[in-house]
Design an enzyme around this catalytic site. Structure first.
Site, PDB file in Angstrom:
ATOM      1  N   GLU A 153      28.152 -22.283 -17.838  1.00  0.00           N
ATOM      2  CA  GLU A 153      28.038 -21.768 -19.362  1.00  0.00           C
ATOM      3  C   GLU A 153      28.288 -22.928 -20.295  1.00  0.00           C
ATOM      4  OE1 GLU A 153      28.794 -18.641 -20.506  1.00  0.00           O
ATOM      5  OE2 GLU A 153      28.054 -17.853 -18.653  1.00  0.00           O
ATOM      6  N   SER A 419      60.253  25.546   5.788  1.00  0.00           N
ATOM      7  CA  SER A 419      61.359  25.452   6.962  1.00  0.00           C
ATOM      8  C   SER A 419      62.178  24.098   6.797  1.00  0.00           C
ATOM      9  CB  SER A 419      61.114  25.862   8.146  1.00  0.00           C
ATOM     10  OG  SER A 419      61.047  27.113   8.534  1.00  0.00           O
TER      11      SER A 419
END
Length: 741
Positions: A153, A419
């Site tokens: 860059e 249950s």
């Protein structure tokens, strides 16, 4: 010098020969006729004519050869043009600069706060915040990262003054020769200025402001500071801002530990973060990384041997989105932190109760179960919660795959427990005088218009309470609710940790009121910790980046919610569920374990909640859309997954018994259904229905569509119409008790 044309003559200066001939100069008596100088007397001199002829020939020769005249003019006008261009640029900069605030008011915007979430071991679970990761000092990053970024860059980052003229020239030449924009000339400082202060639009104004801000950054901060700010804020795709977020997103590791190949891949993303993301196109990301490696080699950051090693590594494979069960944990923690300390305005560290070893084992247990049997039994989702005796959440899995669905089924979904709710019914009955050896008759029973049936639609006659719970007999649970009263069951369930509203009706015996898996699991914990409430929590400590404490939990003195006798009897009964009942698939070798299965109507949900002296764990299987599974019960897939997780979680630990094994039961209390109470009821007009209202239906057995009815606010709980057969209402008699009706 005089130049003469064919039809007429004109005066034309020549830049090719600037010598002056005094014969060419006119005297006061000379005049110009027809554009030509003429001596007084009207005649041209011979010398003048000769010179005119030779000058004309020279002029034509200079023009035809493109010599001194054209070059000189080009230099002159080029110089003039450059001056005007310079003036124009200065004016443009001055104009756009005047539109900006005073430089004395410029300041670096605060980086969005990050929430770093860690496990009890200090392992990073995830980050939450706009950036997706914390900011790292330059010296803590892998050195390959800044080297890779500068190589691709901004190669002269440490030598330019914010703007790189050579870089701009190189980019201009490259773009002109290629015929398209293939290279940018912006420095890292310019890119940082754009990211910090400016919009992404491409205008002359924005470019000028970018340059001015770059100069300001270079004047105010060191190169290392600028590079660190850039690397901690730049976008790397996939909602990752900064190298730490990107590293954890793509490699599941910290930027501190990134290797050469991974650093090259990250640097390569900067050109086009979304298009080159390894989550989207691994091949394109790898190809770009090879370009970065070559640039690093050219700059002397790495050797040829190092680049060979990096290039030999397989391409990085990343999931399209954040993944892993820890992401469910992170979402829950984020919500909890907001409730505990309010809006987060700075970087914080959140220490959780999560054990990452257990978390990975929990995720593996559910993933493997679904992979092995999910398609076969039409079960697409699962959830798990595991807590210790204090209520600390040690593992949590909110679904099959966070990348596919971020909905946390362990915390946010509310479903009927079936249950799995019965332990609260039995505990309330024990507080009311029931004993594990108490006998009840498993026979047809009608409560109003509701006739609860057992799962297998069979009746066993007289059974003990222990056997009834182990085999999950619905008729016995319904009878116990009738004896105790739904309101008492609700009070006990809330006392133990159920927070959701529960319907005050008889069908509560079969778990028809919806609860979350987290609260259901936490409400079981008092059975395993000696009767103390276990408030579920996941946040241990919150601190700032500098270490100052913001919050620390305190669950050291929980209230006692069950007495020792109830705990001992419930543990004995629920151990039998695993040893001889519906939870056989959950048996743990060497460990005392207790728990309860749960299955809702038409097999929509299947649960198993169980515990040892170490952990209480709840597991749910089902489908998000409520589709029925293929006969999956709580004792099937959930119990198996529970066994797999708990076996792994207890490996290497010394077995310890459940509390209550040494409990000695005092003299039995009077059973609520004694001869005395029945005679008293008969003589005093008692024994009639103690409940009134409309009938409700059980939802714990596959018996067709059943309405869900909320009777909160009615005159009272739902009535138990009659025990046994027949029509109409009648008192309970001694004969009913003897015959078990």
């Amino acid at each position: 010098m005089v130049s003469r044309g064919k039809s007429r003559d004109r005066i034309e200066p020549s830049f090719g020969d600037e010598r002056e001939d005094e014969d060419f100069r006119l005297d006061a008596d000379d005049r110009v006729i027809g554009g030509r100088p003429v001596r007084a007397g009207g005649k041209k001199t011979a010398g003048s004519a000769k010179r005119g002829k030779s000058g004309n020939q020279k002029s034509r020769k200079a023009k035809s050869s493109g010599g001194g005249f054209g070059l000189g003019k080009l230099i002159y006008w080029g110089f003039v043009l450059s001056i005007w261009c310079g003036i124009g640029v200065v004016g443009l900069v001055a104009y756009y600069g005047s539109q900006m605030p005073s430089a004395s008011s410029w300041s670096i915007p605060e980086r969005p706060p990050n929430m770093k979430i860690v496990s009890v071991e200090g392992t990073v679970i995830a980050n939450r915040g706009a950036t997706g990761g914390e900011a790292l000092p330059l010296e803590e990053m892998s050195p390959f990262i800044p080297q890779a970024v500068m190589a691709i860059e901004d190669r002269r980052f440490y030598s330019h003054f914010g703007v790189d003229p050579l870089g701009l020239a190189r980019a201009l030449v490259t773009n002109v020769t290629s015929g398209r924009a293939v290279q940018g000339g912006s420095t890292l400082t310019q890119q940082l200025a754009k990211n910090l202060f400016l919009s992404p639009e491409r205008t002359i104004e924005r470019k000028v402001q970018e340059v001015l801000l770059a100069f300001w950054l270079e004047q105010k901060y060191t190169k290392d500071q600028i590079l660190a700010m850039y690397l901690n804020r730049v976008f790397f795709g996939s909602n990752a801002y900064g190298v730490e977020a990107a590293s954890r997103r793509y490699f599941n590791k910290s930027a501190r530990d990134v290797n050469l190949g991974e650093a090259a891949l990250l640097a390569g993303l900067l050109k086009a973060p979304s298009r080159l993301s390894p989550a989207r196109d691994p091949e394109a990301a790898e190809a770009r990384a090879q370009v970065v490696l070559q640039a690093m080699l050219e700059e002397g950051y790495i050797t040829a041997d190092e680049i060979k090693t990096a290039m030999s590594q397989p391409p990085t494979k990343a999931k399209r989105y954040w993944s892993g069960a820890g992401q469910y944990v992170a979402d829950l923690v984020r919500d909890e932190v907001t409730l505990l300390i309010g809006q987060v305005t700075e970087d914080i560290l959140v220490e959780t109760t999560i054990d990452m070893t257990l978390e990975k084992k929990a995720e593996a247990a559910l993933t493997e179960s679904l992979a092995a049997e999910g398609d076969k039994v039409n079960a697409s989702q699962a959830a798990l919660v595991s807590i210790d005796g204090t209520g600390a959440i040690r593992a949590l899995v909110g679904g099959r795959d966070y990348a596919e669905s971020q909905f946390n089924r362990a915390v946010k979904a509310k479903r009927q427990p079936g249950s799995a709710f019965k332990p609260f019914v039995y505990a309330a009955a024990i507080e009311n005088g029931l004993r594990p050896t108490s006998v009840r008759n498993d026979a047809p029973i009608r409560i109003g218009s509701w006739t609860p049936e057992n799962y297998d639609q069979k009746f066993r006659g007289p059974v003990t309470a222990t056997q009834a719970l182990a085999e999950s007999l619905n008729t016995i649970a319904a009878q116990l609710v009738m004896e105790v009263g739904p309101d008492q069951v609700i009070k006990l369930a809330h006392r133990m940790g159920i927070e959701s509203g529960l319907q005050n009706n008889a069908s509560i015996a079969l778990g028809t009121s919806e609860v979350s898996l987290l609260e259901l699991t936490a409400a079981y914990a008092p059975f395993m910790n000696g009767g103390y409430k276990a408030t579920p929590h996941i946040v241990r400590r919150i601190s700032k980046a500098d270490g100052s404490l913001l919050y620390e939990n305190n669950y050291l003195e929980p209230p006692k919610v069950l007495n020792d006798g109830v705990v001992a009897m419930m543990n004995a009964m629920m151990r039998d569920v695993i040893d001889h009942g519906t939870g056989k698939n959950a048996r743990l070798s060497g460990w005392e374990a207790a728990g309860k299965t749960g299955t809702t109507q038409s097999f929509r949900d299947a649960l198993f909640v169980g515990y040892t002296s170490n952990l209480t764990t709840g597991i749910w299987f089902g489908n998000d859309d409520g589709q029925s599974m293929k006969k999956v019960t709580g004792g099937g897939l959930p119990a198996k997954a529970w066994h797999d997780f708990m076996k792994a979680a207890h490996q290497g630990l010394a077995p310890a018994p459940l509390p209550g094994g040494d409990f000695i039961e005092p003299a039995p209390a009077e059973d609520p259904m004694t001869i005395g109470t029945i005679i008293s009821d008969v003589l005093q007009g008692g024994g009639e229905e103690r409940y009134s209202g409309d009938p409700v239906y059980a939802e714990d057995y596959p018996a067709g569509p059943v309405p869900s009815q909320d009777v909160t606010g009615s005159a009272g709980p739902i009535p138990p119409g009659e025990v046994g057969g027949g029509q109409g209402t009648r008192r309970t008699t001694l004969l009913d008790l003897i015959l078990g009706q």
